[in-house]
Design a protein around this motif. Structure first.
Motif, PDB file in Angstrom:
ATOM      1  N   ILE A  10       3.332   7.743   8.803  1.00 24.59           N
ATOM      2  CA  ILE A  10       3.112   9.015   8.110  1.00 24.59           C
ATOM      3  C   ILE A  10       4.249   9.987   8.410  1.00 24.59           C
ATOM      4  O   ILE A  10       4.780  10.651   7.506  1.00 24.59           O
ATOM      5  N   GLU A  11       4.658  10.061   9.656  1.00 24.77           N
ATOM      6  CA  GLU A  11       5.733  10.978  10.035  1.00 24.77           C
ATOM      7  C   GLU A  11       7.044  10.603   9.362  1.00 24.77           C
ATOM      8  O   GLU A  11       7.863  11.467   9.029  1.00 24.77           O
ATOM      9  N   GLY A  12       7.245   9.304   9.129  1.00 26.33           N
ATOM     10  CA  GLY A  12       8.521   8.847   8.595  1.00 26.33           C
ATOM     11  C   GLY A  12       8.610   8.824   7.082  1.00 26.33           C
ATOM     12  O   GLY A  12       9.682   8.554   6.536  1.00 26.33           O
ATOM     13  N   ILE A  13       7.513   9.115   6.374  1.00 25.75           N
ATOM     14  CA  ILE A  13       7.546   9.060   4.909  1.00 25.75           C
ATOM     15  C   ILE A  13       8.574  10.032   4.345  1.00 25.75           C
ATOM     16  O   ILE A  13       9.342   9.712   3.446  1.00 25.75           O
ATOM     17  N   SER A  14       8.577  11.227   4.885  1.00 23.68           N
ATOM     18  CA  SER A  14       9.514  12.251   4.416  1.00 23.68           C
ATOM     19  C   SER A  14      10.125  12.968   5.612  1.00 23.68           C
ATOM     20  O   SER A  14       9.385  13.412   6.499  1.00 23.68           O
ATOM     21  N   PRO A  15      11.428  13.102   5.644  1.00 25.00           N
ATOM     22  CA  PRO A  15      12.062  13.757   6.792  1.00 25.00           C
ATOM     23  C   PRO A  15      12.003  15.279   6.724  1.00 25.00           C
ATOM     24  O   PRO A  15      12.348  15.954   7.686  1.00 25.00           O
ATOM     25  N   GLU A  16      11.563  15.823   5.584  1.00 21.13           N
ATOM     26  CA  GLU A  16      11.614  17.265   5.384  1.00 21.13           C
ATOM     27  C   GLU A  16      10.239  17.837   5.076  1.00 21.13           C
ATOM     28  O   GLU A  16       9.266  17.115   4.844  1.00 21.13           O
ATOM     29  N   PHE A  17      10.165  19.162   5.085  1.00 20.46           N
ATOM     30  CA  PHE A  17       8.975  19.916   4.724  1.00 20.46           C
ATOM     31  C   PHE A  17       8.381  19.409   3.409  1.00 20.46           C
ATOM     32  O   PHE A  17       9.078  19.266   2.413  1.00 20.46           O
ATOM     33  N   ILE A 140       2.427   3.288  -0.398  1.00 19.64           N
ATOM     34  CA  ILE A 140       3.853   3.482  -0.139  1.00 19.64           C
ATOM     35  C   ILE A 140       4.338   2.330   0.736  1.00 19.64           C
ATOM     36  O   ILE A 140       3.802   2.110   1.830  1.00 19.64           O
ATOM     37  N   ASN A 141       5.299   1.595   0.243  1.00 18.39           N
ATOM     38  CA  ASN A 141       5.830   0.435   0.975  1.00 18.39           C
ATOM     39  C   ASN A 141       4.704  -0.530   1.368  1.00 18.39           C
ATOM     40  O   ASN A 141       4.683  -1.063   2.479  1.00 18.39           O
ATOM     41  N   ASP A 142       3.762  -0.708   0.438  1.00 15.41           N
ATOM     42  CA  ASP A 142       2.628  -1.620   0.626  1.00 15.41           C
ATOM     43  C   ASP A 142       1.654  -1.163   1.715  1.00 15.41           C
ATOM     44  O   ASP A 142       0.818  -1.958   2.184  1.00 15.41           O
ATOM     45  N   VAL A 143       1.744   0.085   2.103  1.00 14.12           N
ATOM     46  CA  VAL A 143       0.759   0.669   3.018  1.00 14.12           C
ATOM     47  C   VAL A 143      -0.154   1.574   2.212  1.00 14.12           C
ATOM     48  O   VAL A 143       0.305   2.511   1.561  1.00 14.12           O
ATOM     49  N   VAL A 144      -1.450   1.288   2.235  1.00 17.92           N
ATOM     50  CA  VAL A 144      -2.432   2.077   1.497  1.00 17.92           C
ATOM     51  C   VAL A 144      -3.066   3.094   2.444  1.00 17.92           C
ATOM     52  O   VAL A 144      -3.469   2.756   3.563  1.00 17.92           O
ATOM     53  N   PHE A 145      -3.136   4.340   1.984  1.00 19.27           N
ATOM     54  CA  PHE A 145      -3.823   5.382   2.737  1.00 19.27           C
ATOM     55  C   PHE A 145      -4.327   6.427   1.754  1.00 19.27           C
ATOM     56  O   PHE A 145      -4.094   6.338   0.544  1.00 19.27           O
ATOM     57  N   TYR A 146      -5.026   7.428   2.264  1.00 15.49           N
ATOM     58  CA  TYR A 146      -5.707   8.382   1.405  1.00 15.49           C
ATOM     59  C   TYR A 146      -5.424   9.815   1.873  1.00 15.49           C
ATOM     60  O   TYR A 146      -5.203  10.062   3.067  1.00 15.49           O
ATOM     61  N   THR A 147      -5.434  10.739   0.921  1.00 19.58           N
ATOM     62  CA  THR A 147      -5.387  12.157   1.259  1.00 19.58           C
ATOM     63  C   THR A 147      -6.579  12.842   0.618  1.00 19.58           C
ATOM     64  O   THR A 147      -6.965  12.542  -0.510  1.00 19.58           O
ATOM     65  N   LYS A 194      -6.685   6.907   7.073  1.00 18.76           N
ATOM     66  CA  LYS A 194      -6.238   5.516   7.007  1.00 18.76           C
ATOM     67  C   LYS A 194      -7.302   4.628   6.367  1.00 18.76           C
ATOM     68  O   LYS A 194      -7.025   3.858   5.456  1.00 18.76           O
ATOM     69  N   ASP A 195      -8.524   4.714   6.852  1.00 21.58           N
ATOM     70  CA  ASP A 195      -9.639   3.878   6.373  1.00 21.58           C
ATOM     71  C   ASP A 195     -10.774   4.797   5.939  1.00 21.58           C
ATOM     72  O   ASP A 195     -11.360   5.505   6.764  1.00 21.58           O
ATOM     73  N   LEU A 196     -11.117   4.780   4.664  1.00 20.64           N
ATOM     74  CA  LEU A 196     -12.181   5.646   4.142  1.00 20.64           C
ATOM     75  C   LEU A 196     -13.579   5.182   4.536  1.00 20.64           C
ATOM     76  O   LEU A 196     -14.544   5.920   4.326  1.00 20.64           O
ATOM     77  N   GLN A 197     -13.713   3.999   5.065  1.00 23.31           N
ATOM     78  CA  GLN A 197     -15.005   3.486   5.523  1.00 23.31           C
ATOM     79  C   GLN A 197     -16.063   3.542   4.408  1.00 23.31           C
ATOM     80  O   GLN A 197     -17.204   3.910   4.653  1.00 23.31           O
ATOM     81  N   GLU A 198     -15.647   3.202   3.210  1.00 21.42           N
ATOM     82  CA  GLU A 198     -16.530   3.115   2.044  1.00 21.42           C
ATOM     83  C   GLU A 198     -17.097   4.470   1.607  1.00 21.42           C
ATOM     84  O   GLU A 198     -18.072   4.519   0.854  1.00 21.42           O
ATOM     85  N   ASN A 199     -16.527   5.549   2.050  1.00 23.99           N
ATOM     86  CA  ASN A 199     -16.947   6.865   1.572  1.00 23.99           C
ATOM     87  C   ASN A 199     -16.434   7.091   0.159  1.00 23.99           C
ATOM     88  O   ASN A 199     -15.405   6.532  -0.254  1.00 23.99           O
ATOM     89  N   PHE A 200     -17.106   7.950  -0.583  1.00 21.07           N
ATOM     90  CA  PHE A 200     -16.754   8.237  -1.972  1.00 21.07           C
ATOM     91  C   PHE A 200     -16.878   9.735  -2.216  1.00 21.07           C
ATOM     92  O   PHE A 200     -17.970  10.301  -2.141  1.00 21.07           O
ATOM     93  N   GLY A 201     -15.740  10.379  -2.468  1.00 21.17           N
ATOM     94  CA  GLY A 201     -15.747  11.810  -2.737  1.00 21.17           C
ATOM     95  C   GLY A 201     -16.006  12.672  -1.527  1.00 21.17           C
ATOM     96  O   GLY A 201     -16.195  13.893  -1.651  1.00 21.17           O
ATOM     97  N   ASP A 202     -16.014  12.070  -0.373  1.00 30.40           N
ATOM     98  CA  ASP A 202     -16.329  12.793   0.860  1.00 30.40           C
ATOM     99  C   ASP A 202     -15.825  11.974   2.040  1.00 30.40           C
ATOM    100  O   ASP A 202     -15.725  10.740   1.966  1.00 30.40           O
ATOM    101  N   TYR A 203     -15.478  12.647   3.118  1.00 29.53           N
ATOM    102  CA  TYR A 203     -15.152  11.996   4.376  1.00 29.53           C
ATOM    103  C   TYR A 203     -15.268  13.058   5.457  1.00 29.53           C
ATOM    104  O   TYR A 203     -14.889  14.214   5.218  1.00 29.53           O
ATOM    105  N   PRO A 204     -15.776  12.719   6.654  1.00 26.35           N
ATOM    106  CA  PRO A 204     -15.924  13.741   7.687  1.00 26.35           C
ATOM    107  C   PRO A 204     -14.628  14.483   7.969  1.00 26.35           C
ATOM    108  O   PRO A 204     -13.585  13.875   8.198  1.00 26.35           O
TER     109      PRO A 204
END
Length: 229
Positions: A10-17, A140-147, A194-204
């Motif tokens: 995550i830190e390395g995806i973008s070097p800037e703001f 990104i680069n075959d790594v799946v994650f969520y925002t 990283k892992d949504l744990q099967e949540n949908f539209g919500d995550y702690p």
């Protein structure tokens, strides 16, 4: 073989703001904000009152000649004591914040930081909850994650569709006000998962002490990406 480190990725995806708000807002126009229980200034503020907390935050932004206040990752906060959503008798008290908050006025546009598809969305209507929420899926680069984007306006999810594509820098949503966002002063809750744990539209977005080690691993500091410091 070196073990994959999600936080370093995550830190390395973008070097800037990286901005998820209006691109006209400069990095220099952000200021830090401490809403933890250790901030003695909050002893004189009713943090459970939206107007009182909003006045405190707006004054802090003005005093710092800023447009946005940010912070909150792993903050232990008293604000959650006002809601049974975080303190039901069936679970340990949840009061440690897992995302970063960007405090700015309602209707502020929100932009996706990367190419994405809509994984899910939902209006989480519990008192003190996210209100309208969108979760994006990234590869990104075959790594799946969520925002996750919480405390949005109702119109942000009115015509949204699961699987809808958003390009990097495209407007995703707008911020909601306290009538729809869980009864908070307007702000964006931004969280990396990283892992949504099967949540949908919500995550702690808030953890108990007992579960914190897991969530620290699964939800890295969003500032690794945003680079606001």
């Amino acid at each position: 073989m070196q073990k994959f480190n999600f936080h370093e990725f995550i830190e390395g995806i973008s070097p800037e703001f990286t901005n998820v708000l209006d691109v006209s807002i400069l990095k220099s126009e952000y200021c830090t904000l401490d809403l933890s229980e250790s901030n003695d200034e909050l002893n004189n503020i009713d943090v459970g009152c939206t107007n009182a907390l909003g006045e405190y935050i707006n004054k802090h932004i003005a005093n710092n000649d800023a447009k946005v206040a940010f912070g909150g990752y792993l903050e232990k906060r008293n604000i959650y004591k006002r809601s049974n959503h975080f303190n039901s008798q069936s679970q340990d008290e949840r009061d440690i914040h897992l995302g970063i908050d960007l405090w700015i006025e309602a209707e502020t546009p929100i932009f996706t930081p990367f190419n994405a598809v809509v994984h899910s969305f939902k209006n989480n209507t519990n008192y003190g909850d996210y209100g309208p929420t969108i979760i994006l899926k990234h590869n990104i680069n075959d790594v799946v994650f969520y925002t996750l984007y919480g405390h949005l306006s109702l119109k942000s999810i009115e015509n949204l569709k699961v699987g809808q594509i958003f390009k990097k820098g495209e407007q995703l949503a707008t911020l909601g006000d306290d009538s729809v966002n869980g009864n908070y002063p307007a702000h964006l809750h931004f969280q990396i998962i990283k892992d949504l744990q099967e949540n949908f539209g919500d995550y702690p977005g808030v953890s108990s002490v007992k579960d914190l080690e897991f969530y620290k691993t699964n939800c890295p500091d969003p500032n690794l990406l945003l680079k606001l410091n």
